[in-house]
Design a protein around this motif. Structure first.
Motif, PDB file in Angstrom:
ATOM      1  N   LEU A 206     -11.488 -31.364  36.942  1.00 22.37           N
ATOM      2  CA  LEU A 206     -11.418 -30.091  35.685  1.00 22.37           C
ATOM      3  C   LEU A 206     -12.743 -29.910  35.588  1.00 22.37           C
ATOM      4  O   LEU A 206     -13.636 -30.818  35.521  1.00 22.37           O
ATOM      5  CB  LEU A 206     -10.950 -30.819  34.437  1.00 22.37           C
ATOM      6  CG  LEU A 206      -9.419 -30.769  34.162  1.00 22.37           C
ATOM      7  CD1 LEU A 206      -8.755 -31.410  35.333  1.00 22.37           C
ATOM      8  CD2 LEU A 206      -9.105 -31.449  32.728  1.00 22.37           C
ATOM      9  N   ASN A 207     -13.155 -28.517  35.905  1.00 21.63           N
ATOM     10  CA  ASN A 207     -14.619 -28.186  35.634  1.00 21.63           C
ATOM     11  C   ASN A 207     -14.768 -27.355  34.757  1.00 21.63           C
ATOM     12  O   ASN A 207     -13.834 -26.440  34.194  1.00 21.63           O
ATOM     13  CB  ASN A 207     -14.903 -27.254  36.872  1.00 21.63           C
ATOM     14  CG  ASN A 207     -15.409 -28.036  38.098  1.00 21.63           C
ATOM     15  OD1 ASN A 207     -16.171 -29.034  38.129  1.00 21.63           O
ATOM     16  ND2 ASN A 207     -14.848 -27.879  39.172  1.00 21.63           N
ATOM     17  N   TYR A 208     -15.694 -27.461  33.641  1.00 21.01           N
ATOM     18  CA  TYR A 208     -16.058 -26.750  32.363  1.00 21.01           C
ATOM     19  C   TYR A 208     -17.164 -26.051  32.662  1.00 21.01           C
ATOM     20  O   TYR A 208     -18.284 -26.598  32.876  1.00 21.01           O
ATOM     21  CB  TYR A 208     -16.248 -27.738  31.286  1.00 21.01           C
ATOM     22  CG  TYR A 208     -14.882 -28.506  31.183  1.00 21.01           C
ATOM     23  CD1 TYR A 208     -14.469 -29.973  32.041  1.00 21.01           C
ATOM     24  CD2 TYR A 208     -13.976 -28.324  30.119  1.00 21.01           C
ATOM     25  CE1 TYR A 208     -13.385 -30.575  31.715  1.00 21.01           C
ATOM     26  CE2 TYR A 208     -12.847 -29.197  29.913  1.00 21.01           C
ATOM     27  CZ  TYR A 208     -12.651 -30.253  30.647  1.00 21.01           C
ATOM     28  OH  TYR A 208     -11.473 -30.984  30.562  1.00 21.01           O
ATOM     29  N   TYR A 209     -17.032 -24.607  32.430  1.00 19.32           N
ATOM     30  CA  TYR A 209     -18.125 -23.707  32.833  1.00 19.32           C
ATOM     31  C   TYR A 209     -18.460 -22.943  31.499  1.00 19.32           C
ATOM     32  O   TYR A 209     -17.672 -22.501  30.625  1.00 19.32           O
ATOM     33  CB  TYR A 209     -17.811 -22.608  33.691  1.00 19.32           C
ATOM     34  CG  TYR A 209     -17.360 -22.993  35.162  1.00 19.32           C
ATOM     35  CD1 TYR A 209     -18.151 -22.904  35.985  1.00 19.32           C
ATOM     36  CD2 TYR A 209     -16.044 -23.512  35.344  1.00 19.32           C
ATOM     37  CE1 TYR A 209     -17.739 -23.064  37.577  1.00 19.32           C
ATOM     38  CE2 TYR A 209     -15.403 -23.862  36.610  1.00 19.32           C
ATOM     39  CZ  TYR A 209     -16.459 -23.661  37.606  1.00 19.32           C
ATOM     40  OH  TYR A 209     -16.032 -24.074  38.968  1.00 19.32           O
ATOM     41  N   ARG A 210     -20.038 -23.129  31.202  1.00 19.91           N
ATOM     42  CA  ARG A 210     -20.362 -22.172  30.327  1.00 19.91           C
ATOM     43  C   ARG A 210     -20.716 -20.819  30.631  1.00 19.91           C
ATOM     44  O   ARG A 210     -20.452 -20.669  32.072  1.00 19.91           O
ATOM     45  CB  ARG A 210     -21.857 -22.778  29.566  1.00 19.91           C
ATOM     46  CG  ARG A 210     -21.625 -24.254  29.326  1.00 19.91           C
ATOM     47  CD  ARG A 210     -20.737 -24.685  28.099  1.00 19.91           C
ATOM     48  NE  ARG A 210     -21.090 -23.843  26.757  1.00 19.91           N
ATOM     49  CZ  ARG A 210     -20.410 -24.094  25.619  1.00 19.91           C
ATOM     50  NH1 ARG A 210     -19.284 -24.535  25.556  1.00 19.91           N
ATOM     51  NH2 ARG A 210     -20.878 -23.537  24.595  1.00 19.91           N
ATOM     52  N   SER A 323     -16.353 -19.835  27.261  1.00 21.01           N
ATOM     53  CA  SER A 323     -16.273 -21.030  28.581  1.00 21.01           C
ATOM     54  C   SER A 323     -15.140 -20.792  29.328  1.00 21.01           C
ATOM     55  O   SER A 323     -14.171 -19.958  29.028  1.00 21.01           O
ATOM     56  CB  SER A 323     -16.247 -22.091  27.936  1.00 21.01           C
ATOM     57  OG  SER A 323     -17.337 -22.640  26.935  1.00 21.01           O
ATOM     58  N   ARG A 324     -15.218 -21.334  30.518  1.00 18.19           N
ATOM     59  CA  ARG A 324     -14.177 -21.363  31.405  1.00 18.19           C
ATOM     60  C   ARG A 324     -13.721 -22.551  31.837  1.00 18.19           C
ATOM     61  O   ARG A 324     -14.497 -23.448  32.040  1.00 18.19           O
ATOM     62  CB  ARG A 324     -14.322 -20.419  32.517  1.00 18.19           C
ATOM     63  CG  ARG A 324     -13.371 -20.697  33.828  1.00 18.19           C
ATOM     64  CD  ARG A 324     -13.959 -19.516  34.867  1.00 18.19           C
ATOM     65  NE  ARG A 324     -12.832 -19.546  35.987  1.00 18.19           N
ATOM     66  CZ  ARG A 324     -13.220 -20.318  37.188  1.00 18.19           C
ATOM     67  NH1 ARG A 324     -14.008 -21.114  37.497  1.00 18.19           N
ATOM     68  NH2 ARG A 324     -12.071 -20.168  38.255  1.00 18.19           N
ATOM     69  N   VAL A 325     -12.436 -23.015  31.899  1.00 19.43           N
ATOM     70  CA  VAL A 325     -12.010 -24.230  32.433  1.00 19.43           C
ATOM     71  C   VAL A 325     -11.306 -24.011  33.752  1.00 19.43           C
ATOM     72  O   VAL A 325     -10.378 -23.044  33.618  1.00 19.43           O
ATOM     73  CB  VAL A 325     -11.152 -24.878  31.299  1.00 19.43           C
ATOM     74  CG1 VAL A 325     -10.815 -26.423  31.971  1.00 19.43           C
ATOM     75  CG2 VAL A 325     -11.923 -25.200  30.245  1.00 19.43           C
TER      76      VAL A 325
HETATM   77  C1  OGA Z   1     -13.557 -26.966  42.859  1.00 21.46           C
HETATM   78  C2  OGA Z   1     -13.460 -25.666  42.843  1.00 21.46           C
HETATM   79  C3  OGA Z   1     -13.106 -23.483  41.680  1.00 21.46           C
HETATM   80  C4  OGA Z   1     -13.206 -22.802  40.446  1.00 21.46           C
HETATM   81  O1  OGA Z   1     -13.437 -27.796  41.810  1.00 21.46           O
HETATM   82  O2  OGA Z   1     -13.154 -27.607  43.894  1.00 21.46           O
HETATM   83  O3  OGA Z   1     -13.479 -25.126  43.982  1.00 21.46           O
HETATM   84  O4  OGA Z   1     -12.502 -21.748  40.307  1.00 21.46           O
HETATM   85  N1  OGA Z   1     -13.315 -25.063  41.595  1.00 21.46           N
HETATM   86  O5  OGA Z   1     -13.611 -23.438  39.287  1.00 21.46           O
END
Ligand code: OGA
Ligand code: MN
Length: 380
Positions: A206-210, A323-325
């Motif tokens: 899970l990626n958490y983007y500001r 933010s975006r998850v």
């Molecule tokens: C990843 C990825 C893409 C996104 O986590 O490997 O490519 O849209 N994420 O955040």
């Protein structure tokens, strides 16, 4: 094309993908977005968007609704010419159901035994309850005085299932915790509709983007079985996603990902370079998720989606306003496959004590994050 790309590299020492990444990441002057494909409107596709019919019989309407999805026959699914195996589904979520998944990403999945970036430099008791320690501050109106960032605002990634090791770029049998059943249910239904029955959700990042975060150019190749698709789910702010080729020299296609959008990278598209150079506020018609809660009462009853309380939604909606998850769900092992280290005991050792006979590590691969801007994780 390859020739042109090679000359660009020779002249600038930069590949085409990196040039494009920097173009969209740039703040001043802001980049022109007219070439960015928007699957939801069909804009800037250059004729490359191909409508796809998914298999409506693969998932019953009831099973789709239980995880918050529209019936499969109503999904707007697309392919992209030149990218076989790439499937884009423009927000298949029922109105009101994104709130549940956002709450899981912010409140539930960061909890132990799952692993997050804060664990790398904080003790487990300090990262025990990220939500409770952040909610109060996030609920109250922003004060004039600059407050220290809450744990939730400092959250960058969470790993589920086989926990991705960012240093060795591998998964391993001894770093596993049970995968959340609700997220597996969602993932297996989407993948089944896309023609991949029997998908096992074994790991997720899970990626958490500001608003100023980006994710560098990489290929996801650490999984041991590349015949299974990679599933990507996005919530909150929109993003520009760059999908390249199997070489850094291949020029990427830029596309928007809005809240609720789903992407599948499979077959020949499973191992393509990709990146997220920019987070953007959603266009008006995609901002509806912000007031979604008002209709969560309209959701079907017998489902895995518990209603999100107003209290919780206050925090979630505040968070996703900037933010975006993104969740990427992966099957790590093929049927009957196990990690090389598991096999070692079942195999013989040679006279020097080396393990022999297990699968060569060659294609166990690495999750390469080769862009020199953000290395490894989401960069702010
Ligand atoms: C990843 C990825 C893409 C996104 O986590 O490997 O490519 O849209 N994420 O955040
Ligand atoms: Mn990726």
């Amino acid at each position: 094309m390859a020739k042109m790309a090679a000359s660009v590299v020779a002249e600038s020492g930069e590949d085409v993908f990196r040039k494009m990444f920097k173009f969209y990441k740039r703040r001043e002057p802001p980049p022109d977005l007219k070439e960015v494909t928007d699957f939801s409107s069909g804009a800037a596709s250059g004729g490359k968007i191909v409508p796809l019919k998914l298999d409506p019989a693969a998932v019953s309407d009831e099973d789709a609704a239980r995880v918050g999805l529209h019936p499969v026959r109503d999904w707007r699914a697309f392919g992209l010419q030149g990218y076989p195996g790439f499937i884009f589904i423009s927000n298949p979520f029922l109105r009101g159901s994104q709130a549940f998944w956002v709450r899981q990403c912010l409140k539930t999945y960061p909890q132990k035994p799952n692993v997050c970036n804060l664990d790398m430099h904080m003790s487990p008791c300090d990262t025990q309850d990220i939500w409770a320690r952040s909610a109060q501050a996030l609920r109250s109106p922003p004060s004039e005085k600059r407050q220290p960032k809450t744990l939730l605002e400092r959250l960058r990634w969470v790993t589920l299932g086989y926990h991705y090791n960012w240093d060795t770029k591998t998964y391993s049998a001894n770093s596993y915790t049970p995968f959340p059943p609700d997220l597996h249910m969602l993932s297996s239904r989407i993948t089944a509709a896309c023609g991949f029955p029997g998908f096992r959700s074994e790991a997720a990042i899970l990626n958490y983007y500001r608003s100023d975060s980006s994710l560098g150019i990489h290929v996801d190749e650490s999984e041991l079985d590349h015949s299974r698709p990679l599933l990507s789910l996005s919530f909150g702010q929109s993003a520009i996603f760059l999908l390249g080729g199997s070489q850094r020299q291949d020029p990427p296609t830029a596309m928007f990902m809005h809240s609720g959008d789903v992407m599948l990278m499979s077959g020949p598209s499973r191992l393509l370079y990709h990146a997220v150079p920019r987070i953007l506020p959603p266009p008006r018609q995609h901002a509806a998720f912000l007031d979604e809660l008002s209709c969560s009462c309209a959701l079907p009853t017998a489902n895995v989606l518990e209603p999100v309380s107003q209290e919780d939604w206050d925090v979630c909606s505040r968070y996703i306003q900037s933010s975006r998850v993104n969740m990427t769900v992966r099957q790590v092992l093929g049927p009957g496959q196990s990690f090389p280290e598991d096999l070692s005991s079942a195999h013989q050792t040679d006279d020097k004590g080396r393990t022999v006979g297990y699968q060569d590590d060659e294609n166990s691969g690495k999750r390469k994050r080769t862009c020199s801007d953000p290395v490894g994780t989401v960069e702010t």
